[in-house]
Design a protein around this motif. Structure first.
Motif, PDB file in Angstrom:
ATOM      1  N   VAL A 129       0.764  -1.188  -0.076  1.00 17.81           N
ATOM      2  CA  VAL A 129      -0.073  -0.041  -0.088  1.00 17.81           C
ATOM      3  C   VAL A 129       0.953   1.289  -0.038  1.00 17.81           C
ATOM      4  O   VAL A 129       0.487   2.152  -0.826  1.00 17.81           O
ATOM      5  N   VAL A 130       1.956   1.420   0.954  1.00 19.16           N
ATOM      6  CA  VAL A 130       2.783   2.354   1.020  1.00 19.16           C
ATOM      7  C   VAL A 130       3.416   2.785  -0.380  1.00 19.16           C
ATOM      8  O   VAL A 130       3.294   3.801  -0.540  1.00 19.16           O
ATOM      9  N   ASN A 131       3.954   1.577  -0.758  1.00 18.78           N
ATOM     10  CA  ASN A 131       5.160   1.785  -1.973  1.00 18.78           C
ATOM     11  C   ASN A 131       4.369   2.026  -3.346  1.00 18.78           C
ATOM     12  O   ASN A 131       4.843   2.606  -4.489  1.00 18.78           O
ATOM     13  N   SER A 132       3.064   1.361  -3.445  1.00 17.36           N
ATOM     14  CA  SER A 132       2.318   1.373  -4.743  1.00 17.36           C
ATOM     15  C   SER A 132       1.536   2.743  -4.786  1.00 17.36           C
ATOM     16  O   SER A 132       1.059   3.208  -5.879  1.00 17.36           O
ATOM     17  N   ARG A 133       1.223   3.033  -3.574  1.00 16.40           N
ATOM     18  CA  ARG A 133       0.345   4.205  -3.515  1.00 16.40           C
ATOM     19  C   ARG A 133      -1.094   3.922  -4.029  1.00 16.40           C
ATOM     20  O   ARG A 133      -1.851   4.817  -4.112  1.00 16.40           O
ATOM     21  N   ASP A 134      -1.508   2.895  -3.777  1.00 15.33           N
ATOM     22  CA  ASP A 134      -2.639   2.318  -4.040  1.00 15.33           C
ATOM     23  C   ASP A 134      -3.508   1.931  -2.777  1.00 15.33           C
ATOM     24  O   ASP A 134      -3.108   1.930  -1.647  1.00 15.33           O
ATOM     25  N   PRO A 135      -4.756   2.413  -2.709  1.00 16.23           N
ATOM     26  CA  PRO A 135      -5.721   2.174  -1.574  1.00 16.23           C
ATOM     27  C   PRO A 135      -5.614   0.675  -1.263  1.00 16.23           C
ATOM     28  O   PRO A 135      -5.417  -0.364  -1.975  1.00 16.23           O
ATOM     29  N   LEU A 136      -5.881   0.395   0.095  1.00 17.25           N
ATOM     30  CA  LEU A 136      -6.063  -0.726   0.832  1.00 17.25           C
ATOM     31  C   LEU A 136      -6.802  -1.800  -0.181  1.00 17.25           C
ATOM     32  O   LEU A 136      -6.554  -2.769  -0.390  1.00 17.25           O
ATOM     33  N   ASP A 137      -7.947  -1.235  -0.680  1.00 16.44           N
ATOM     34  CA  ASP A 137      -9.020  -2.220  -1.025  1.00 16.44           C
ATOM     35  C   ASP A 137      -8.470  -2.757  -2.523  1.00 16.44           C
ATOM     36  O   ASP A 137      -8.548  -3.956  -2.945  1.00 16.44           O
ATOM     37  N   ALA A 138      -7.704  -1.849  -3.083  1.00 17.71           N
ATOM     38  CA  ALA A 138      -7.296  -2.259  -4.512  1.00 17.71           C
ATOM     39  C   ALA A 138      -6.176  -3.081  -4.461  1.00 17.71           C
ATOM     40  O   ALA A 138      -6.173  -4.086  -5.049  1.00 17.71           O
ATOM     41  N   VAL A 139      -5.291  -2.924  -3.403  1.00 16.13           N
ATOM     42  CA  VAL A 139      -4.124  -3.962  -3.159  1.00 16.13           C
ATOM     43  C   VAL A 139      -4.673  -5.306  -2.819  1.00 16.13           C
ATOM     44  O   VAL A 139      -4.140  -6.279  -2.989  1.00 16.13           O
ATOM     45  N   LEU A 140      -5.642  -5.318  -1.777  1.00 14.17           N
ATOM     46  CA  LEU A 140      -6.225  -6.533  -1.601  1.00 14.17           C
ATOM     47  C   LEU A 140      -6.855  -7.359  -2.635  1.00 14.17           C
ATOM     48  O   LEU A 140      -6.747  -8.536  -2.905  1.00 14.17           O
ATOM     49  N   GLN A 141      -7.609  -6.457  -3.412  1.00 16.78           N
ATOM     50  CA  GLN A 141      -8.146  -7.055  -4.591  1.00 16.78           C
ATOM     51  C   GLN A 141      -7.165  -7.645  -5.578  1.00 16.78           C
ATOM     52  O   GLN A 141      -7.415  -8.803  -6.052  1.00 16.78           O
ATOM     53  N   ALA A 163      12.534  -3.641 -20.704  1.00 13.14           N
ATOM     54  CA  ALA A 163      12.779  -4.741 -20.974  1.00 13.14           C
ATOM     55  C   ALA A 163      13.046  -5.715 -19.783  1.00 13.14           C
ATOM     56  O   ALA A 163      12.908  -6.742 -19.807  1.00 13.14           O
ATOM     57  N   GLN A 164      13.627  -5.013 -18.743  1.00 14.32           N
ATOM     58  CA  GLN A 164      14.273  -5.736 -17.411  1.00 14.32           C
ATOM     59  C   GLN A 164      13.582  -5.471 -16.304  1.00 14.32           C
ATOM     60  O   GLN A 164      14.096  -5.618 -15.251  1.00 14.32           O
ATOM     61  N   ALA A 165      12.343  -5.031 -16.488  1.00 19.10           N
ATOM     62  CA  ALA A 165      11.621  -4.683 -15.103  1.00 19.10           C
ATOM     63  C   ALA A 165      11.070  -6.025 -14.573  1.00 19.10           C
ATOM     64  O   ALA A 165       9.735  -6.433 -15.357  1.00 19.10           O
ATOM     65  N   ILE A 166      11.221  -6.513 -13.621  1.00 17.34           N
ATOM     66  CA  ILE A 166      11.079  -7.850 -13.131  1.00 17.34           C
ATOM     67  C   ILE A 166      10.545  -7.910 -11.720  1.00 17.34           C
ATOM     68  O   ILE A 166      10.327  -8.882 -11.287  1.00 17.34           O
ATOM     69  N   TYR A 167      10.474  -6.912 -11.113  1.00 19.23           N
ATOM     70  CA  TYR A 167      10.463  -6.692  -9.491  1.00 19.23           C
ATOM     71  C   TYR A 167       9.204  -6.172  -8.989  1.00 19.23           C
ATOM     72  O   TYR A 167       9.079  -5.460  -8.061  1.00 19.23           O
ATOM     73  N   SER A 168       7.937  -6.431  -9.724  1.00 15.59           N
ATOM     74  CA  SER A 168       6.639  -5.815  -9.383  1.00 15.59           C
ATOM     75  C   SER A 168       6.354  -6.457  -8.002  1.00 15.59           C
ATOM     76  O   SER A 168       5.548  -5.846  -7.239  1.00 15.59           O
ATOM     77  N   PHE A 169       6.838  -7.581  -7.654  1.00 17.09           N
ATOM     78  CA  PHE A 169       6.541  -8.112  -6.341  1.00 17.09           C
ATOM     79  C   PHE A 169       6.947  -7.511  -5.255  1.00 17.09           C
ATOM     80  O   PHE A 169       6.533  -7.576  -4.160  1.00 17.09           O
ATOM     81  N   ARG A 170       7.872  -6.719  -5.363  1.00 15.63           N
ATOM     82  CA  ARG A 170       8.534  -5.697  -4.488  1.00 15.63           C
ATOM     83  C   ARG A 170       7.868  -4.182  -4.601  1.00 15.63           C
ATOM     84  O   ARG A 170       8.455  -3.688  -3.969  1.00 15.63           O
ATOM     85  N   GLY A 171       7.096  -4.106  -5.402  1.00 20.85           N
ATOM     86  CA  GLY A 171       6.300  -2.847  -5.557  1.00 20.85           C
ATOM     87  C   GLY A 171       6.696  -2.020  -6.814  1.00 20.85           C
ATOM     88  O   GLY A 171       6.295  -0.833  -6.913  1.00 20.85           O
ATOM     89  N   ALA A 172       7.687  -2.430  -7.527  1.00 20.62           N
ATOM     90  CA  ALA A 172       8.243  -1.820  -8.551  1.00 20.62           C
ATOM     91  C   ALA A 172       7.126  -1.917  -9.552  1.00 20.62           C
ATOM     92  O   ALA A 172       6.553  -2.695  -9.811  1.00 20.62           O
ATOM     93  N   THR A 173       7.259  -0.598 -10.469  1.00 19.05           N
ATOM     94  CA  THR A 173       6.583  -0.669 -11.608  1.00 19.05           C
ATOM     95  C   THR A 173       6.871  -0.280 -12.811  1.00 19.05           C
ATOM     96  O   THR A 173       7.698   0.908 -12.901  1.00 19.05           O
TER      97      THR A 173
END
Length: 707
Positions: A185-197, A289-299
């Motif tokens: 939630v903190v790193n993505s700046r998305d609301p909690l409900d969106a992160v949960l979904q 082309a080397q963006a592979i860390y979305s599980f860490r909150g990267a976008t």
């Protein structure tokens, strides 16, 4: 990442001599046209435009960034006003050293001091430094301590219990999951409900309870004067967005350079935009082309959208000359990534030619895959490619299980990357816990851990001691006066004396670490059977401490940029000078080897069947395969097992399931590969040459399965 250009052997000596002569006249002579364009961008311009350098795999991005720093300093930029943000301390140091080398060639040894970059470091370390400097203006105590991930989990767990969420009738998320949700939630700046979904759908029913937990967690951090990793970026972002502090922070730096921008999250992008809303002096380097860390909150959106993120558009320079791989490997890699839905277009090329194409190896099953890899690795070793120059890559750590057994059976030494991290080791956390508790007696996580090292003190007693310390004006006196159980008295007196000494004004650093180590060693021998091995880590801590100016600085920097792994879980096999590299693709990013073998290049593994929930997930899986392929310098083998053995399937029992070649290698791309069909190498008949008619029949059947 290697940045050295390849030179034909027959012309190496003349080329080296010519290069040395050119470098003496022009330290930037080694750069190609695109690299030089990035280095020279808006030099001498009062308001340099934002710059995006799209740096393809193996294209020399580190060299480009270091030369840019040197060129800025050469043109009169103040090194004290250059902010260089990287994702590891090692990368920041390398940039500084390379820039110093260029400046030395320009001006001589007397100007090496110009290459000192006091504001070079990771996002988190720079954030911690700025927060300490501005603490009084943003309501922080400058003496705050920083929790690592494990300590943050422990504090989340404590709060979870205190507010009664550990006693629900239904299964409430564990502390690690709660922290992961909070961090996203903190790193993505998305609301909690969106992160949960989107990411934690099984926790959706607990949204209101999680809100209450996170509020209590924030309160606990404030009460104990601690910050977690996410706070370092969150507070920095809030400062940057403040109408008064944002411009003040931006005015500290004339140039802001960011490495690996594709790995940043929305919070980090917001920091740049808050400090430099017009993009003046901002340069970012990365590869979408080397963006592979979305599980860490990267976008990946940060680098895709960068050209339009500031009030003036950014210039884009593309580095597409590759200095690592042969052209056939690049042709196959280019074909894979060209199918991406959205990207910064580039086609990697090189002067390095080769007669052979990458191999697409069709294998009957997982067991045969392990045997084939072992055989191929040994063949390449006999051909002169050391084991350390070969790597086996895989999407998930579990994918190498069969291979590891086969390697042991054949006595082939190997190292698998992704072992126990240094700060996750119990003995390291114990020693650092004592230092943290002495630095901040209000930190309950460190105190709770340390107090229970003393025999006779359990959780209840530790909690009461911490309450007494929190209520006391003099924590050392409160500890010394506390009446502990009789069996703990002797050890307690020693600990209370140590705690008082650690709080003594004028104690010369790093004597603190030596004192704690000496106190802890008897406990180490009592707690662990492998105490001598773990003691080596404590000696490493003592040596590391000597490189820092104070206990506060040591604890901050070690938390933010720790050593990779503990002495008993990482490093080369002690009895072998040569060893094979096993690694997940995520851990392999930034590395390179002469020969690369990629396991399980089938749907369900690449892409993972757990990562196909959205188009964004599938596109990241495509980039994962691309990253794996571009690690290879000379030989690339993609292994495609035909079937997998699945145990204990409900109602069906043990059975084989058939696999299809990964969707990321479409039929039209097969011309970039040499397809090889491999039968069971362990049976006598398979050692005989396979008739062409049989080989073609097997291949045709395999192709029908995988289309």
């Amino acid at each position: 990442m290697s940045t050295a250009t390849a030179t034909p052997a027959e012309s190496a000596a003349p080329a080296d001599a010519a290069h040395a002569a050119d470098a003496a006249r022009d330290p930037f002579a080694s750069l190609n046209a695109e690299q030089r364009a990035a280095v020279e961008h808006d030099i001498g311009v009062a308001a340099p435009r934002p710059l995006l350098v799209v740096a393809g795999a193996g294209s020399g991005k580190t060299s480009t960034l270091a030369h840019r720093v040197a060129r800025l300093i050469q043109s009169g930029a103040d090194p004290q006003r250059i902010l260089l943000l990287t994702f590891s301390r090692r990368a920041a140091n390398e940039m500084g050293q390379r820039a110093a080398g260029v400046l030395q060639r320009l001006f001589g040894t007397s100007t090496q001091a110009f290459a000192s970059l006091p504001w070079a470091g990771t996002f988190h370390s720079i954030g911690a430094r700025l927060l300490r400097e501005y603490a009084g203006r943003i309501g922080l105590d400058p003496a705050f301590t920083i929790h690592d991930r494990a300590d943050s989990e422990d504090l989340m767990g404590m709060v979870r219990q205190e507010i009664g969420l550990g006693q629900t009738q239904k299964r409430f998320p564990l502390k690690g999951t709660c922290l992961a949700i909070y961090s996203r939630v903190v790193n993505s700046r998305d609301p909690l409900d969106a992160v949960l979904q989107s990411t934690f759908p099984w926790c959706g029913e607990w949204e209101e309870q999680l809100k209450r937990l996170f509020g209590a967690y924030v309160d606990a951090k404030q009460e104990q004067n601690v910050l977690d990793y996410d706070d370092l970026l969150l507070f920095w972002s809030e400062m940057a967005s403040d109408p008064e502090l944002g411009p003040e922070l931006g005015a500290l730096f004339d140039h802001v350079l960011v490495d690996e921008y594709q790995d940043t999250n929305r919070l980090q992008a917001a920091i740049l935009q808050g400090m430099k809303p017009d993009g003046r002096g901002v340069m970012v380097v990365g590869d979408d082309a080397q963006a592979i860390y979305s599980f860490r909150g990267a976008t990946v959106r940060n680098i895709l959208d960068f050209p339009q993120q500031f009030s003036q558009p950014a210039e884009v320079v593309t580095l597409d000359r590759n200095y690592r791989s042969t052209q056939p490997i690049l042709d196959a890699s280019n074909a894979v990534i060209a199918a991406a839905v959205e990207r910064h277009a580039k086609t990697l090329w090189t002067d390095r030619q080769a007669s052979g194409k990458p191999e697409l190896v069709l294998i009957p099953d997982e067991a045969e895959q392990a045997r084939w890899v072992c055989r191929r690795v040994l063949e390449q070793r006999e051909a002169g490619i050391r084991l350390t120059q070969q790597a086996v890559l895989f999407r998930a750590a579990s994918h190498s299980a069969a291979l590891e057994l086969e390697l042991v059976r054949r006595n082939i030494p190997f190292v698998k990357f992704g072992g126990l991290k240094f700060l996750e080791a119990a003995h390291v956390k114990d020693l650092l816990g004592v230092l943290r508790f002495a630095q901040n007696p209000g930190g309950r996580v460190a105190g709770f851990r340390v107090l229970q090292l003393i025999p006779g003190i359990g959780p209840a007693t530790a909690a009461r001691i911490l309450d007494a310390v929190a209520a006391a004006a003099a924590p050392a006196d409160a500890l010394a006066a506390y009446a502990v159980p009789k069996r703990a008295e002797a050890e307690w007196r020693q600990f209370a004396a140590l705690f008082r000494t650690l709080g003594t004004t004028g104690l010369r650093w790093p004597l603190d670490v030596e004192l704690v180590k000496d106190w802890y060693l008897p406990h180490l021998e009592r707690l662990f059977d492998d105490a001598p091995v773990r003691a080596a880590d404590l000696e490493q801590l003592v040596q590391l401490a000597g490189g820092y100016g104070s206990r506060e600085n040591f604890l901050t920097e070690l938390t933010l940029d720790p050593p990779d792994a503990t002495s008993d879980r990482a490093g080369a096999p002690l009895r072998d000078e040569d060893y094979l590299i096993l690694s997940t693709i995520h851990s392999a990013k930034g590395q390179e080897w002469k020969a690369v073998h990629v396991l399980n290049v089938v749907d369900g593994c690449i892409p993972s069947d757990l990562a196909t929930g959205s188009l964004e997930d599938i596109e990241e899986e495509r980039r994962l395969l691309y990253v794996a392929m571009t690690r290879a310098k000379e030989h690339l083998h993609l292994v495609v097992p035909n079937r997998f053995f699945v145990k204990q399937q409900a109602q069906m029992g043990d059975r084989h399931v058939y696999a299809q070649r990964t969707r990321f290698i479409a039929p039209a791309m097969l011309r970039h590969f040499e397809e090889c069909v491999w039968m069971d190498a362990e049976t006598p008949q398979s050692r005989k040459p396979m008739p062409d008619s049989v080989r073609m029949l097997v291949r045709d059947r395999a192709r029908q399965l995988w289309k």
